[in-house]
Design an enzyme around this catalytic site. Sequence first.
Site: not given
Length: 250
Positions: A135, A139
Amino acid sequence: MIRVSVIGAQGRMGARVVQAVGDADDMQLAQAIGVQSSLEGVRPDNTDVAVEFTVPSASLSNVLALVDQGVNVVVGTTGWTQDGLDEVRRALSHAPNPGQSVFIAPNFAVSAVLADVFAATAARFFESAEVVELHHPDKIDAPSGTAVHTARTIAAARRRAGLGAVPDSTRTDGGSRGQVIDGIHVHAVRLRGLNAHEEILFGNAGEQLTIRADSFDRSSFMPGVLLAVRAVASAGHPGLTVGLEHLLGL
Ligand code: NAP
């Protein structure tokens, strides 16, 4: 026309939903609700479906308020607990309108949902299984909720097939083999330039299967959101439904 109100309309996902609803031929935007606006005006006389993308701390109370007001809800906010889901079920059991629905999907990307379905099918055929999720570095949580769900799906499929623990002779001494979820190792990569990606690795002696899902952009979630809005508006899924897989005809 399906009248859609968006809760969390100024957020990154909410703004995309406002746009997607505006672009859909069969939908119109009823109300765009931000953090400062009250939900009280979101009622069945102006809204067929409310789409909720806010924050985990607000989502349950938003959904309960909307259910009490007689509104169907599609929820994308993550972080739901079993207790929260039970509360929604209880609220729906005495909801004002018969057939009222709440649909919650932890992941609206068709690729991610299919990756899980394929992983559940593949799991019993392989001795080893690991999950790598990748990711963007903004995040907050790791590993991702999606990867945790994938690991649990694989573990359940292995148990059903009577498979034992995955083979692993590592003796860690300050090293790392990721987080072990239900016996499955899950690794998290955070890299600028990425969005949301998952690789599911299965191994046997002499062979490997890789299932990979890539979400490059938030637009990847919109077909799933619109599918859920249509399903809920058609009253085809009364009560609480969790997971986009239930709408994909799999
Ligand atoms: P975001 O950009 O931070 O948006 C959240 C929005 O909700 C913000 O505008 C926030 O306002 C607003 N908000 C907070 N409390 C509210 C309340 N009580 N009523 C109305 N609005 C409220 O976050 P995001 O990227 O859009 O993500 C939203 C949620 O969706 C997260 O839980 C995320 O993990 C999840 N998500 C799910 C999927 C899926 O496929 N299911 C995909 C992507 C993201 P302020 O900023 O002014 O507080």
